[in-house]
Design a protein around this motif. Sequence first.
Motif, PDB file in Angstrom:
ATOM      1  N   ARG A 172       0.829  -1.204   0.000  1.00 24.89           N
ATOM      2  CA  ARG A 172       0.000   0.000   0.000  1.00 24.89           C
ATOM      3  C   ARG A 172       0.858   1.246   0.000  1.00 24.89           C
ATOM      4  O   ARG A 172       0.639   2.173  -0.772  1.00 24.89           O
ATOM      5  N   ARG A 173       1.850   1.252   0.874  1.00 21.21           N
ATOM      6  CA  ARG A 173       2.683   2.443   1.025  1.00 21.21           C
ATOM      7  C   ARG A 173       3.328   2.802  -0.312  1.00 21.21           C
ATOM      8  O   ARG A 173       3.330   3.941  -0.743  1.00 21.21           O
ATOM      9  N   GLN A 174       3.858   1.765  -0.981  1.00 20.14           N
ATOM     10  CA  GLN A 174       4.522   1.988  -2.256  1.00 20.14           C
ATOM     11  C   GLN A 174       3.556   2.552  -3.306  1.00 20.14           C
ATOM     12  O   GLN A 174       3.827   3.551  -3.953  1.00 20.14           O
ATOM     13  N   ARG A 175       2.387   1.886  -3.390  1.00 28.04           N
ATOM     14  CA  ARG A 175       1.441   2.294  -4.439  1.00 28.04           C
ATOM     15  C   ARG A 175       0.898   3.695  -4.174  1.00 28.04           C
ATOM     16  O   ARG A 175       0.700   4.478  -5.106  1.00 28.04           O
ATOM     17  N   VAL A 176       0.650   4.016  -2.893  1.00 29.56           N
ATOM     18  CA  VAL A 176       0.125   5.347  -2.559  1.00 29.56           C
ATOM     19  C   VAL A 176       1.154   6.406  -2.898  1.00 29.56           C
ATOM     20  O   VAL A 176       0.839   7.438  -3.504  1.00 29.56           O
ATOM     21  N   SER A 177       2.407   6.133  -2.560  1.00 27.98           N
ATOM     22  CA  SER A 177       3.413   7.168  -2.802  1.00 27.98           C
ATOM     23  C   SER A 177       3.645   7.338  -4.314  1.00 27.98           C
ATOM     24  O   SER A 177       3.809   8.462  -4.801  1.00 27.98           O
ATOM     25  N   ASP A 178       3.562   6.229  -5.054  1.00 25.62           N
ATOM     26  CA  ASP A 178       3.659   6.347  -6.520  1.00 25.62           C
ATOM     27  C   ASP A 178       2.504   7.166  -7.082  1.00 25.62           C
ATOM     28  O   ASP A 178       2.700   8.033  -7.945  1.00 25.62           O
ATOM     29  N   ALA A 179       1.295   6.873  -6.584  1.00 28.29           N
ATOM     30  CA  ALA A 179       0.109   7.548  -7.116  1.00 28.29           C
ATOM     31  C   ALA A 179       0.156   9.041  -6.820  1.00 28.29           C
ATOM     32  O   ALA A 179      -0.175   9.870  -7.673  1.00 28.29           O
ATOM     33  N   LEU A 180       0.592   9.395  -5.599  1.00 27.87           N
ATOM     34  CA  LEU A 180       0.680  10.808  -5.248  1.00 27.87           C
ATOM     35  C   LEU A 180       1.768  11.491  -6.072  1.00 27.87           C
ATOM     36  O   LEU A 180       1.597  12.620  -6.536  1.00 27.87           O
ATOM     37  N   ASP A 181       2.881  10.792  -6.270  1.00 25.59           N
ATOM     38  CA  ASP A 181       3.956  11.304  -7.114  1.00 25.59           C
ATOM     39  C   ASP A 181       3.440  11.635  -8.503  1.00 25.59           C
ATOM     40  O   ASP A 181       3.708  12.709  -9.044  1.00 25.59           O
ATOM     41  N   ALA A 182       2.690  10.677  -9.054  1.00 26.93           N
ATOM     42  CA  ALA A 182       2.196  10.831 -10.419  1.00 26.93           C
ATOM     43  C   ALA A 182       1.303  12.056 -10.540  1.00 26.93           C
ATOM     44  O   ALA A 182       1.222  12.678 -11.599  1.00 26.93           O
ATOM     45  N   MET A 183       0.624  12.432  -9.446  1.00 29.57           N
ATOM     46  CA  MET A 183      -0.254  13.598  -9.463  1.00 29.57           C
ATOM     47  C   MET A 183       0.480  14.860  -8.991  1.00 29.57           C
ATOM     48  O   MET A 183      -0.154  15.896  -8.777  1.00 29.57           O
TER      49      MET A 183
END
Lengths: 225, 402
Positions: A118-129
């Motif tokens: 979760r942590r990885q995917r959330v940080s990737d998703a926020l990065d992408a935005m």
Amino acid sequence: MIQFSKVSREFEVGDERVRALRDIDLEIRDGEYAAIMGPSGSGKSTMLNILGLLDRADQGQYFLDNQDTTALTEKKRAALRRQHFGFVFQSFHLVPRMTAAQNVELPLNLDGVSPRERRQRVSDALDAMGLADRARHRPSQLSGGQRQRVAIARAMIMQPGVLLADEPTGNLDSTSGQEVIQALEALNQRGITLIIITHNPVIGERANRRIHMQDGAIEADTVAA
Amino acid sequence: MRPPDVFAFSMGALSGARTRTWLMLLAMAIGVSSVLLLTAVGEGTRRYVNNQFMNLGSHLLIVMPGKLETTGGQPPILSATEVDLTIDDAIALTRSHSIRRVAPLALGSAPISYDQRERTVNVIGSTASLYEVRKLKMSAGRFLPGGDPTRGAAIAVIGDTLKTELFGSSTALGQRIRIDGQKFRVIGVLEAAGAAGVGMDLRDTAVIPVATAQSLFDSPSLFRVMVEADGHNAIPRAEKAIIDILRVRHNGEEDVTVITQDAMLATFNTILGSLTYAVGGIAAISLAVAGILIMNVMLVAVSQRKAEIGLLKAIGSPGSQILRLFLAEATMLALLGTFAGLVLGFSGVWGLAIALPDFPIGVPYWAPIAATGTSLATGVVFCLLPARRAARLDPVLALAGH
């Protein structure tokens, strides 16, 4: 792929029966960028709700990837929503007590994904935005555009095939609205089906396919050259 | 959804609505702590009465003249004592192997004076055995000496209240007092603890030899005979022996009533035990009230959080999961409220125990269990309705905030 076959939906408003959708036939292929336009009361919101399996058709059939969804149980419909759709709302619908990261994490959380992943995917998703530095902010500490980008990150976190956006720029000034639309279009470039509901012609003109609705029926369905 | 995530989600929801959460916690805590406090007071009362009986001496039987008639159409009454209970009757009882000690009691009221001070109190005639039978303690001097109970000397043992009333802080031992005009020498003063007791308070009395008392009151009959059985198991045999011996001595007539301490104690225990359950039950009503409050507040919470519930549905959470989330929230709330209530209740009991050192207050073992069970059950049961309402919300309407 989304297929509507003679889909109708009626509501009872007082004593009157309002036909929100009348025998809609529609097909939206994977990766399309479609704008559903029309005045309020034209049935475009009902259309989106049925598309996103939040609402059911009274008549007709709705095939999602060739699977008939019309007779599915509520539980199965919830599972399909989780797998196939990301929702972006006009009023963002962020949970006010949660930080941006927690809001984005929520679908993963409900699905029982492990905390590490979760942590990885959330940080990737926020990065992408472009919101890496806003992860710990609550919605009230974010601007409208940032809130909507958090909502997009959340809509994308389950890697859905279809993004359904209901007036995504309705509560935003033109600059942030522009940013949000660009973020959505970037996702479409990467192959995600993007369906935007809007009554703003400027937004609608950007889509390759424009579906105009009037009184619960499709009035025009044009594909830009 | 993983259990730690459910926990985190519910805690987030609870801390996100502080006022609401504090209100519900307060309601639950008051309910739980009142169950503890009220049952602790009830239990304390039961223990207090128990202790009083223990002071009365263990394995005790009390023989009263007259038969408690419960047969026939007459209302139960103590029949007039046709044949008195005498010192010789009491002496005869000591022959039974089941009986360890016998203390005859003669009772009368008489003025007692010393110097210019006079006080009318109960005067008890008894023997040296009373000391053991009643488990008395001396604060000064000694108790009545042993010897032939049919012969009395002009000596007296006085209770500590009487001692203070007559002598103040000066010494009483060896002083001469007048009981009904006759001179008695004070040979001992009873300690306050142990002299108090159900039915017979020795703190404000004078104890004199039984034979002396009988001549003082000019009556050969005894008020009671206190019998100590030879161990707990001997009580039924002792009871039978008393009845048999006295029947023979009273011309075949069964004209005494024997009360065992156990029977009295059991009766009191039953009464006070049910009283404790009753007050516990009354306190539990406050928990039910708390439950209704919780239901109300949760219903408001569900309608306030409609948009959130709609969102959960939109991101693919099925109704069953939303139901579980709300129930988890209620359970967490009930757990926290119960814990706060237990802390509050036990500190209240602790405070009372310090404020009232003589009162043996104590929480009965079942009270925290019952209180916890009731509050968890009410918390969850009263949350079912709001949680179901949340789970069944139409996502479209919920998202629109209707």
